[in-house]
Design an enzyme around this catalytic site. Structure first.
Site, short mmCIF file in Angstrom:
data_model
loop_
_atom_site.label_atom_id
_atom_site.label_comp_id
_atom_site.label_asym_id
_atom_site.label_seq_id
_atom_site.Cartn_x
_atom_site.Cartn_y
_atom_site.Cartn_z
N HIS A 154 111.73 57.43 108.01
CA HIS A 154 112.37 58.64 108.54
C HIS A 154 112.31 59.79 107.55
O HIS A 154 112.94 60.83 107.77
CB HIS A 154 113.81 58.36 108.93
CG HIS A 154 113.94 57.55 110.18
ND1 HIS A 154 115.16 57.12 110.69
CD2 HIS A 154 113.00 57.09 111.05
CE1 HIS A 154 114.95 56.44 111.79
NE2 HIS A 154 113.65 56.40 112.02
N ASN A 162 111.91 54.46 124.18
CA ASN A 162 110.54 54.96 124.15
C ASN A 162 110.29 56.16 125.04
O ASN A 162 109.47 57.03 124.70
CB ASN A 162 109.57 53.85 124.54
CG ASN A 162 109.59 52.67 123.59
OD1 ASN A 162 109.98 52.81 122.42
ND2 ASN A 162 109.19 51.50 124.06
#
Length: 337
Positions: A202, A103
């Site tokens: 994606h 992250n």
């Protein structure tokens, strides 16, 4: 607000029957929780149009934000369920998930969620959870980018803590092979099929060069039929002369801001950006067959993506009696007096 509301209602109502009759029947395994369609109709009827308006504004200003908001929802749900734990800032009492390896310097869109929450608190205070905001923002990001719409089941509560260690261990690495991807998805109740379907997200967004460096430093098997040498050379040129930690590459060169099936077309051409993307067709025949089917039938991909998003969005602990509705998505209420 009116134009956004009208557009929102027209598009979402189109999908209501499909969502209720087709999707909800698939959400009954032991890892899912019972959520509700139209959860805020009585307590905050303007909730969904407010979220849609803010997301539309953010995406119009930065098309990449659609992928970022979609990714926020995934990184939340894969760690102890969809409870907005990913939004919590670090405190003395615990380390939040924002600084976990998958992250840090990667997740974005927190300010958009803050703005949505502020609008909702001004309209219907302490009614809409941050976890539900993430689910709605993900759906709206897909819809605004040309993808499918679906009715979101809601009623989630916000967590009272976060887990950096769980984020480090459960979120798939961009260098993962297909076996690792399947294992991590199955650990939270998602299937190998969901791996292929949700990876289709994606088709939008960007990734830092550092996240796919293994494809550029000689670790890739250049003799594999799934390797596109021209594509690899272009990536090496992009990433080789600058800082790999800051340089970004499009996950989909052809239509980077559009939600479509181009991601799967790219995989069959050897143009999957992340090693974990290209692994879908090089390490598992079943996964490859599903990729090929989505190339041939984009409508099938859209329908499957809706189902998997609803399934993922239902992961987590019970939504009743656990957690709270945060007034500020970055901090639990007892520290936000």
């Amino acid at each position: 607000m009116a134009p956004f509301y009208i557009f929102y209602m027209i598009v979402i109502n189109f999908f209501v029957v499909f969502a209720k009759t087709t999707i909800s029947s698939n959400l009954s395994n032991s890892t899912t929780v019972r959520l509700t369609f139209g959860f805020y109709k009585g307590t905050c009827p303007e909730a969904e149009p407010i979220v849609f308006a803010r997301v539309a504004k953010a995406v119009s200003e930065d098309p990449r934000m659609a992928a970022s908001l979609l990714r926020l929802h995934f990184h939340d749900c894969i760690v102890n369920g969809c409870d907005a734990s990913v939004l919590l800032d670090d405190r003395a009492e615990f380390e939040g998930e924002k600084t976990a390896g998958p992250n840090i310097n990667s997740l974005r869109g927190f300010e958009v969620i803050d703005a949505i929450k502020a609008d909702l608190e001004a309209t219907c205070a302490e009614a809409v959870s941050c976890a539900d905001i993430l689910a709605l923002a993900a759906r709206d990001s897909v819809l605004i980018s040309g993808g499918p719409g679906w009715e979101v089941q809601m009623g989630r509560k916000d967590s009272l803590s976060a887990s950096k260690s769980a984020a480090n261990n459960r979120i798939p690495n961009p260098n993962s092979d297909i076996a690792t991807l399947v294992s991590k998805f199955q650990a939270v109740g998602l299937s190998p099929r969901d791996v292929v379907i949700l990876s289709g997200a994606h088709t939008m967004g960007k990734a830092h060069c550092s996240s796919f460096s293994s494809r550029l430093n000689g670790n890739a098997n250049i003799n594999s039929p799934d390797i596109n040498l021209e594509y690899l050379q272009a990536l090496q040129q992009l990433c080789g002369s600058s800082n790999a930690d800051t340089t970004l590459a499009n996950l989909d060169l052809a239509t980077p801001a559009k939600f479509d099936n181009q991601y799967y077309i790219n995989l069959l051409s050897g143009k999957g950006l992340l090693p974990s993307d290209q692994a879908l067709i090089s390490g598992d025949n079943g996964a490859r067959q599903l990729v090929e089917s989505f190339v041939q039938d984009p409508t099938s991909f859209f329908n499957e993506f809706k189902r998997s998003m609803l399934k993922m969005g239902s992961l987590g602990p019970s939504t009743r009696g656990i957690g709270e509705i945060r007034r500020n998505c970055r901090v639990i209420n007892k520290f936000n007096q």
